[in-house]
Design a protein around this motif. Structure first.
Motif, PDB file in Angstrom:
ATOM      1  N   LYS A  27       0.837  -1.203   0.000  1.00  0.00           N
ATOM      2  CA  LYS A  27       0.000   0.000   0.000  1.00  0.00           C
ATOM      3  C   LYS A  27       0.876   1.259   0.000  1.00  0.00           C
ATOM      4  CE  LYS A  27      -3.805   2.180   2.497  1.00  0.00           C
ATOM      5  NZ  LYS A  27      -4.689   2.096   3.654  1.00  0.00           N
ATOM      6  N   GLY A  28       1.933   1.261   0.807  1.00  0.00           N
ATOM      7  CA  GLY A  28       2.846   2.400   0.855  1.00  0.00           C
ATOM      8  C   GLY A  28       3.538   2.621  -0.475  1.00  0.00           C
ATOM      9  N   ASN A  29       4.003   1.541  -1.101  1.00  0.00           N
ATOM     10  CA  ASN A  29       4.650   1.662  -2.415  1.00  0.00           C
ATOM     11  C   ASN A  29       3.683   2.217  -3.457  1.00  0.00           C
ATOM     12  OD1 ASN A  29       7.246   0.831  -1.761  1.00  0.00           O
ATOM     13  ND2 ASN A  29       6.874  -1.308  -2.305  1.00  0.00           N
ATOM     14  N   GLN A  30       2.435   1.786  -3.406  1.00  0.00           N
ATOM     15  CA  GLN A  30       1.437   2.305  -4.354  1.00  0.00           C
ATOM     16  C   GLN A  30       1.231   3.803  -4.153  1.00  0.00           C
ATOM     17  OE1 GLN A  30      -2.067  -0.156  -3.939  1.00  0.00           O
ATOM     18  NE2 GLN A  30      -0.946  -2.001  -4.498  1.00  0.00           N
ATOM     19  N   ARG A  31       1.127   4.229  -2.888  1.00  0.00           N
ATOM     20  CA  ARG A  31       0.942   5.646  -2.588  1.00  0.00           C
ATOM     21  C   ARG A  31       2.160   6.458  -3.042  1.00  0.00           C
ATOM     22  NH1 ARG A  31      -0.270   5.738   2.887  1.00  0.00           N
ATOM     23  NH2 ARG A  31      -2.443   5.522   2.315  1.00  0.00           N
ATOM     24  N   PHE A  76       7.964  -2.300  -8.892  1.00  0.00           N
ATOM     25  CA  PHE A  76       7.205  -3.257  -8.095  1.00  0.00           C
ATOM     26  C   PHE A  76       7.728  -4.687  -8.218  1.00  0.00           C
ATOM     27  CE2 PHE A  76       4.303   0.312  -8.485  1.00  0.00           C
ATOM     28  CZ  PHE A  76       3.840   0.424  -7.194  1.00  0.00           C
ATOM     29  N   ASP A  77       8.528  -4.967  -9.255  1.00  0.00           N
ATOM     30  CA  ASP A  77       9.080  -6.311  -9.444  1.00  0.00           C
ATOM     31  C   ASP A  77      10.446  -6.473  -8.791  1.00  0.00           C
ATOM     32  OD1 ASP A  77       6.869  -7.155 -10.981  1.00  0.00           O
ATOM     33  OD2 ASP A  77       7.729  -6.183 -12.758  1.00  0.00           O
ATOM     34  N   ALA A  78      11.056  -5.377  -8.392  1.00  0.00           N
ATOM     35  CA  ALA A  78      12.394  -5.441  -7.800  1.00  0.00           C
ATOM     36  C   ALA A  78      12.329  -6.048  -6.403  1.00  0.00           C
ATOM     37  CB  ALA A  78      13.013  -4.052  -7.736  1.00  0.00           C
ATOM     38  N   GLY A  87      13.310 -10.546   2.759  1.00  0.00           N
ATOM     39  CA  GLY A  87      12.151 -11.047   2.041  1.00  0.00           C
ATOM     40  C   GLY A  87      10.830 -10.402   2.393  1.00  0.00           C
ATOM     41  N   LYS A  88      10.822  -9.475   3.365  1.00  0.00           N
ATOM     42  CA  LYS A  88       9.561  -8.875   3.793  1.00  0.00           C
ATOM     43  C   LYS A  88       9.074  -7.797   2.824  1.00  0.00           C
ATOM     44  CE  LYS A  88       7.117  -6.717   7.566  1.00  0.00           C
ATOM     45  NZ  LYS A  88       7.075  -6.399   8.965  1.00  0.00           N
ATOM     46  N   TRP A  89       9.979  -7.021   2.251  1.00  0.00           N
ATOM     47  CA  TRP A  89       9.599  -5.867   1.433  1.00  0.00           C
ATOM     48  C   TRP A  89       9.760  -6.178  -0.047  1.00  0.00           C
ATOM     49  CZ3 TRP A  89       7.289  -3.269   4.920  1.00  0.00           C
ATOM     50  CH2 TRP A  89       7.789  -3.215   6.214  1.00  0.00           C
ATOM     51  N   LYS A  90       8.716  -5.931  -0.817  1.00  0.00           N
ATOM     52  CA  LYS A  90       8.754  -6.125  -2.263  1.00  0.00           C
ATOM     53  C   LYS A  90       8.668  -4.753  -2.923  1.00  0.00           C
ATOM     54  CE  LYS A  90       5.212  -8.692  -2.721  1.00  0.00           C
ATOM     55  NZ  LYS A  90       4.132  -9.524  -3.201  1.00  0.00           N
ATOM     56  N   GLY A  91       9.369  -4.605  -4.018  1.00  0.00           N
ATOM     57  CA  GLY A  91       9.360  -3.340  -4.734  1.00  0.00           C
ATOM     58  C   GLY A  91      10.331  -2.369  -4.083  1.00  0.00           C
ATOM     59  N   THR A  92      11.116  -1.702  -4.891  1.00  0.00           N
ATOM     60  CA  THR A  92      12.051  -0.704  -4.374  1.00  0.00           C
ATOM     61  C   THR A  92      12.021   0.515  -5.279  1.00  0.00           C
ATOM     62  OG1 THR A  92      13.963  -1.498  -5.640  1.00  0.00           O
ATOM     63  CG2 THR A  92      13.632  -2.459  -3.448  1.00  0.00           C
ATOM     64  N   PHE A  93      12.551   1.599  -4.752  1.00  0.00           N
ATOM     65  CA  PHE A  93      12.747   2.805  -5.555  1.00  0.00           C
ATOM     66  C   PHE A  93      14.008   3.484  -5.067  1.00  0.00           C
ATOM     67  CE2 PHE A  93       9.902   3.736  -2.063  1.00  0.00           C
ATOM     68  CZ  PHE A  93      10.418   4.892  -1.506  1.00  0.00           C
ATOM     69  N   LYS A  94      14.557   4.335  -5.914  1.00  0.00           N
ATOM     70  CA  LYS A  94      15.810   5.004  -5.591  1.00  0.00           C
ATOM     71  C   LYS A  94      15.559   6.266  -4.773  1.00  0.00           C
ATOM     72  CE  LYS A  94      18.111   3.238  -9.640  1.00  0.00           C
ATOM     73  NZ  LYS A  94      18.765   3.527 -10.914  1.00  0.00           N
ATOM     74  N   VAL A  95      16.470   6.513  -3.836  1.00  0.00           N
ATOM     75  CA  VAL A  95      16.421   7.722  -3.018  1.00  0.00           C
ATOM     76  C   VAL A  95      17.818   8.321  -2.916  1.00  0.00           C
ATOM     77  CG1 VAL A  95      14.426   7.014  -1.620  1.00  0.00           C
ATOM     78  CG2 VAL A  95      16.728   6.456  -0.849  1.00  0.00           C
ATOM     79  N   GLU A  96      17.840   9.614  -2.696  1.00  0.00           N
ATOM     80  CA  GLU A  96      19.077  10.338  -2.433  1.00  0.00           C
ATOM     81  C   GLU A  96      18.919  11.002  -1.071  1.00  0.00           C
ATOM     82  OE1 GLU A  96      21.479  14.246  -4.120  1.00  0.00           O
ATOM     83  OE2 GLU A  96      19.581  13.656  -5.038  1.00  0.00           O
TER      84      GLU A  96
END
Length: 153
Positions: A27-31, A76-78, A87-96
């Motif tokens: 839900k957080g990743n979608q938001r 979302f596939d990363a 293994g708990k968190w699916k999907g990642t994004f880059k941050v600085e």
């Protein structure tokens, strides 16, 4: 745009700084992805980069511990095995990460969340909760100017 990130562990924030990524709940990743996409679309129309700021706080710590800028949409596939709970968190994004410093909650309690029915303060926010522009700018001003003596580093 401005959002609050609540981490379960200090270790995960360390790993985020080291690897330049973050992951949230589904839900957080979608938001986060929706906010980033909206911001990117608006920025493209103006010919400037999207800016989504993330204020980090570790649950139960009594302070915010830094500020990062979201630099990519959520993949979302990363999958990453860097997190404390593998293994708990699916999907990642880059941050600085821009600031890494402790800012006590007492410095921030006057900033209210307009999208909470009780007008709670920012120190009572939930993961991926968005701040309005006024509250986000005020939080950014405080984090930038706070003379912190400690950080999770």
């Amino acid at each position: 745009r401005f959002l609050v990130i609540k981490s379960f562990t200090e270790e995960d924030v360390h790993r985020s700084i080291r690897h330049g990524i973050w992951a949230s709940t589904d839900k957080g990743n979608q938001r986060l992805n929706r906010v980033y996409s909206d911001c990117q679309r608006d920025a493209d129309q103006r010919g400037e980069p999207a800016t989504v700021y993330l204020f980090f706080s570790i649950n139960g710590s009594g302070h915010f511990c830094g500020l990062a800028r979201m630099t990519s949409a959520v993949d979302f596939d990363a999958h990453s095995d860097v997190w404390a709970q593998e293994g708990k968190w699916k999907g990642t994004f880059k941050v600085e990460h821009i600031f890494v410093k402790d800012v006590p909650n007492r410095e921030l309690r006057h900033i209210k969340l307009p999208n909470s029915p009780e007008r709670k303060n920012v120190t009572q926010s939930r993961d991926t909760q968005e701040l309005d522009r006024e509250g986000g700018v005020e939080l950014l001003r405080i984090v930038h100017g706070f003379p912190a003596r400690t950080s999770l580093l």
